[in-house]
Design a protein around this motif. Structure first.
Motif, PDB file in Angstrom:
ATOM      1  N   MET A   1      -1.089   2.028  22.890  1.00  0.00           N
ATOM      2  CA  MET A   1      -1.117   3.217  23.729  1.00  0.00           C
ATOM      3  C   MET A   1      -2.523   3.020  24.603  1.00  0.00           C
ATOM      4  SD  MET A   1      -2.946   6.667  22.065  1.00  0.00           S
ATOM      5  CE  MET A   1      -1.515   7.060  21.088  1.00  0.00           C
ATOM      6  N   ALA A   2      -2.279   3.311  25.817  1.00  0.00           N
ATOM      7  CA  ALA A   2      -3.248   3.040  26.865  1.00  0.00           C
ATOM      8  C   ALA A   2      -4.450   4.129  26.736  1.00  0.00           C
ATOM      9  CB  ALA A   2      -2.563   3.386  28.115  1.00  0.00           C
ATOM     10  N   PRO A   3      -5.696   3.694  26.981  1.00  0.00           N
ATOM     11  CA  PRO A   3      -6.698   4.659  26.900  1.00  0.00           C
ATOM     12  C   PRO A   3      -6.730   5.615  27.983  1.00  0.00           C
ATOM     13  CG  PRO A   3      -7.235   2.319  27.847  1.00  0.00           C
ATOM     14  CD  PRO A   3      -5.977   2.306  27.358  1.00  0.00           C
ATOM     15  N   ARG A   4      -7.017   6.827  27.466  1.00  0.00           N
ATOM     16  CA  ARG A   4      -6.926   8.173  28.369  1.00  0.00           C
ATOM     17  C   ARG A   4      -8.406   7.928  29.410  1.00  0.00           C
ATOM     18  NH1 ARG A   4      -5.863  13.407  25.164  1.00  0.00           N
ATOM     19  NH2 ARG A   4      -8.014  12.877  24.553  1.00  0.00           N
ATOM     20  N   LYS A   5      -8.244   8.498  30.439  1.00  0.00           N
ATOM     21  CA  LYS A   5      -9.389   8.733  31.438  1.00  0.00           C
ATOM     22  C   LYS A   5     -10.258   9.591  30.664  1.00  0.00           C
ATOM     23  CE  LYS A   5     -10.914   9.242  35.967  1.00  0.00           C
ATOM     24  NZ  LYS A   5     -11.170  10.933  36.367  1.00  0.00           N
ATOM     25  N   GLN A   6     -11.591   9.319  30.515  1.00  0.00           N
ATOM     26  CA  GLN A   6     -12.535  10.366  30.207  1.00  0.00           C
ATOM     27  C   GLN A   6     -12.807  11.270  31.433  1.00  0.00           C
ATOM     28  OE1 GLN A   6     -15.742   9.097  28.222  1.00  0.00           O
ATOM     29  NE2 GLN A   6     -17.050  11.353  28.262  1.00  0.00           N
ATOM     30  N   ILE A   7     -12.486  12.738  31.067  1.00  0.00           N
ATOM     31  CA  ILE A   7     -12.601  13.705  32.289  1.00  0.00           C
ATOM     32  C   ILE A   7     -14.022  14.256  31.828  1.00  0.00           C
ATOM     33  CG2 ILE A   7     -11.934  15.687  33.212  1.00  0.00           C
ATOM     34  CD1 ILE A   7      -9.165  14.962  32.389  1.00  0.00           C
ATOM     35  N   THR A   8     -14.920  14.265  33.034  1.00  0.00           N
ATOM     36  CA  THR A   8     -16.141  15.063  32.904  1.00  0.00           C
ATOM     37  C   THR A   8     -16.194  16.383  33.294  1.00  0.00           C
ATOM     38  OG1 THR A   8     -16.813  14.472  35.141  1.00  0.00           O
ATOM     39  CG2 THR A   8     -17.302  12.647  33.292  1.00  0.00           C
ATOM     40  N   LEU A   9     -17.242  17.104  33.224  1.00  0.00           N
ATOM     41  CA  LEU A   9     -17.364  18.431  33.892  1.00  0.00           C
ATOM     42  C   LEU A   9     -17.491  18.335  35.207  1.00  0.00           C
ATOM     43  CD1 LEU A   9     -17.900  21.425  32.928  1.00  0.00           C
ATOM     44  CD2 LEU A   9     -20.263  20.994  32.687  1.00  0.00           C
ATOM     45  N   VAL A  10     -18.072  17.454  35.547  1.00  0.00           N
ATOM     46  CA  VAL A  10     -17.995  17.408  37.048  1.00  0.00           C
ATOM     47  C   VAL A  10     -16.463  17.242  37.859  1.00  0.00           C
ATOM     48  CG1 VAL A  10     -18.755  16.007  39.014  1.00  0.00           C
ATOM     49  CG2 VAL A  10     -20.383  16.346  37.241  1.00  0.00           C
ATOM     50  N   ASP A  11     -15.691  16.443  36.991  1.00  0.00           N
ATOM     51  CA  ASP A  11     -14.284  16.411  37.366  1.00  0.00           C
ATOM     52  C   ASP A  11     -13.719  17.867  37.447  1.00  0.00           C
ATOM     53  OD1 ASP A  11     -14.734  13.456  37.663  1.00  0.00           O
ATOM     54  OD2 ASP A  11     -14.173  13.292  35.706  1.00  0.00           O
ATOM     55  N   ILE A  12     -13.970  18.531  36.485  1.00  0.00           N
ATOM     56  CA  ILE A  12     -13.155  19.634  36.241  1.00  0.00           C
ATOM     57  C   ILE A  12     -13.835  20.619  37.437  1.00  0.00           C
ATOM     58  CG2 ILE A  12     -13.161  21.869  34.669  1.00  0.00           C
ATOM     59  CD1 ILE A  12     -13.369  20.089  32.433  1.00  0.00           C
ATOM     60  N   TYR A  13     -15.212  20.858  37.539  1.00  0.00           N
ATOM     61  CA  TYR A  13     -15.552  21.481  38.637  1.00  0.00           C
ATOM     62  C   TYR A  13     -14.895  21.036  40.079  1.00  0.00           C
ATOM     63  CZ  TYR A  13     -19.349  24.052  36.503  1.00  0.00           C
ATOM     64  OH  TYR A  13     -20.062  25.018  35.782  1.00  0.00           O
ATOM     65  N   ARG A  14     -14.813  19.872  40.266  1.00  0.00           N
ATOM     66  CA  ARG A  14     -14.147  19.281  41.441  1.00  0.00           C
ATOM     67  C   ARG A  14     -12.770  19.847  41.611  1.00  0.00           C
ATOM     68  NH1 ARG A  14     -17.702  13.974  42.128  1.00  0.00           N
ATOM     69  NH2 ARG A  14     -19.412  14.711  43.229  1.00  0.00           N
ATOM     70  N   GLU A  15     -12.086  19.420  40.564  1.00  0.00           N
ATOM     71  CA  GLU A  15     -10.572  19.946  40.481  1.00  0.00           C
ATOM     72  C   GLU A  15     -10.403  21.414  40.757  1.00  0.00           C
ATOM     73  OE1 GLU A  15      -7.752  20.339  36.744  1.00  0.00           O
ATOM     74  OE2 GLU A  15      -8.095  18.040  37.080  1.00  0.00           O
ATOM     75  N   ARG A  16     -11.185  22.368  40.367  1.00  0.00           N
ATOM     76  CA  ARG A  16     -11.116  23.652  40.619  1.00  0.00           C
ATOM     77  C   ARG A  16     -11.690  24.132  41.912  1.00  0.00           C
ATOM     78  NH1 ARG A  16     -12.247  26.258  34.516  1.00  0.00           N
ATOM     79  NH2 ARG A  16     -10.775  25.250  33.495  1.00  0.00           N
ATOM     80  N   GLY A  17     -12.018  23.155  42.568  1.00  0.00           N
ATOM     81  CA  GLY A  17     -12.056  23.623  44.210  1.00  0.00           C
ATOM     82  C   GLY A  17     -13.732  23.605  44.522  1.00  0.00           C
ATOM     83  N   PHE A  18     -14.541  23.643  43.582  1.00  0.00           N
ATOM     84  CA  PHE A  18     -15.963  23.468  43.644  1.00  0.00           C
ATOM     85  C   PHE A  18     -16.641  22.256  44.777  1.00  0.00           C
ATOM     86  CE2 PHE A  18     -15.741  26.365  40.173  1.00  0.00           C
ATOM     87  CZ  PHE A  18     -16.570  27.672  40.634  1.00  0.00           C
ATOM     88  N   LYS A  19     -17.267  22.414  45.468  1.00  0.00           N
ATOM     89  CA  LYS A  19     -17.680  21.306  46.328  1.00  0.00           C
ATOM     90  C   LYS A  19     -19.142  21.231  45.670  1.00  0.00           C
ATOM     91  CE  LYS A  19     -14.749  22.028  50.484  1.00  0.00           C
ATOM     92  NZ  LYS A  19     -13.511  21.294  49.762  1.00  0.00           N
ATOM     93  N   LEU A  20     -19.348  19.990  44.764  1.00  0.00           N
ATOM     94  CA  LEU A  20     -20.738  19.687  44.491  1.00  0.00           C
ATOM     95  C   LEU A  20     -21.236  18.715  45.152  1.00  0.00           C
ATOM     96  CD1 LEU A  20     -19.902  19.729  40.506  1.00  0.00           C
ATOM     97  CD2 LEU A  20     -20.922  21.642  41.767  1.00  0.00           C
ATOM     98  N   THR A  21     -22.421  18.840  45.412  1.00  0.00           N
ATOM     99  CA  THR A  21     -23.245  17.767  46.070  1.00  0.00           C
ATOM    100  C   THR A  21     -23.676  16.708  44.859  1.00  0.00           C
ATOM    101  OG1 THR A  21     -25.562  18.833  45.809  1.00  0.00           O
ATOM    102  CG2 THR A  21     -24.043  19.592  47.711  1.00  0.00           C
TER     103      THR A  21
END
Length: 53
Positions: free
Chosen positions: A1-21
């Motif tokens: 089984m291949a390891p899953r990429k760890q998703i961070t809260l920052v990733d979630i914010y960016r995925e939802r369209g937030f433009k974080l500095t």
């Protein structure tokens, strides 16, 4: 089984369209570290919460 990429809260914010500095992302990470270091009160983890339904 291949390891899953760890998703961070920052990733979630960016995925939802937030433009974080970089500074905003750093603040989020700092806050998360502080909450991880502080254990939850024992009584809070043992108390059952009633359903809100």
């Amino acid at each position: 089984m291949a390891p899953r990429k760890q998703i961070t809260l920052v990733d979630i914010y960016r995925e939802r369209g937030f433009k974080l500095t970089r500074e905003q992302a750093r603040r989020i990470v700092t806050l998360l570290r502080l909450t991880e270091e502080r254990p939850a009160p024992a009584e809070a983890s043992q108390t059952a919460k009633p359903d809100a339904a």
